[in-house]
Design a protein around this motif. Structure first.
Motif: not given
Length: 123
Positions: A36-45, A49-58, A106-110
């Protein structure tokens, strides 16, 4: 006696690692999916902060092969997995579908699971 004591200390300290490995499940998509879409999170989010440096794919919906509580819309790719980021960008740009492989321990929030492998599928 001294060696037995050290052996027991090492055994007790590594036991949780063995248990953790025994519970890990190889979860993957039962079929290929369109990105669907791709979100790039900053390393210094700073805000999330739990998404720092990750790429989220929807995805619109993820159909996992087995019972899991992994999120059914999102997965994360770790910042250091640059080869997976390249693969997801290639698939997205080319309009290819992918199959996703995760370790549901290995899971993050949600309940967003981290990608451990991707398979690009020609349409």
């Amino acid at each position: 006696m001294k060696h037995i004591k050290y052996f027991l200390i090492v055994l007790v300290s590594t036991f949780p690692l063995v248990i953790h490995s025994a519970n890990a499940a190889n979860i993957y998509t039962a079929s290929s999916h369109s990105i669907g879409d791709i979100t790039f999170h900053s390393v210094k989010e700073t805000i999330y902060p739990s998404t720092a440096g990750v790429v989220q794919v929807t995805f619109s919906s993820i159909a996992w092969n087995d019972s899991t509580n992994c999120n059914k819309r999102f997965v994360y790719i770790r910042n250091e997995d640059s080869h997976l980021v390249s693969a997801i960008l290639t698939a997205y740009t080319a309009g290819m579908q992918i199959r996703i492989f995760v370790d549901d321990d290995l899971q993050a929030d949600d309940h967003i699971c981290y990608v451990r492998a991707l398979k690009l599928v020609k349409g």
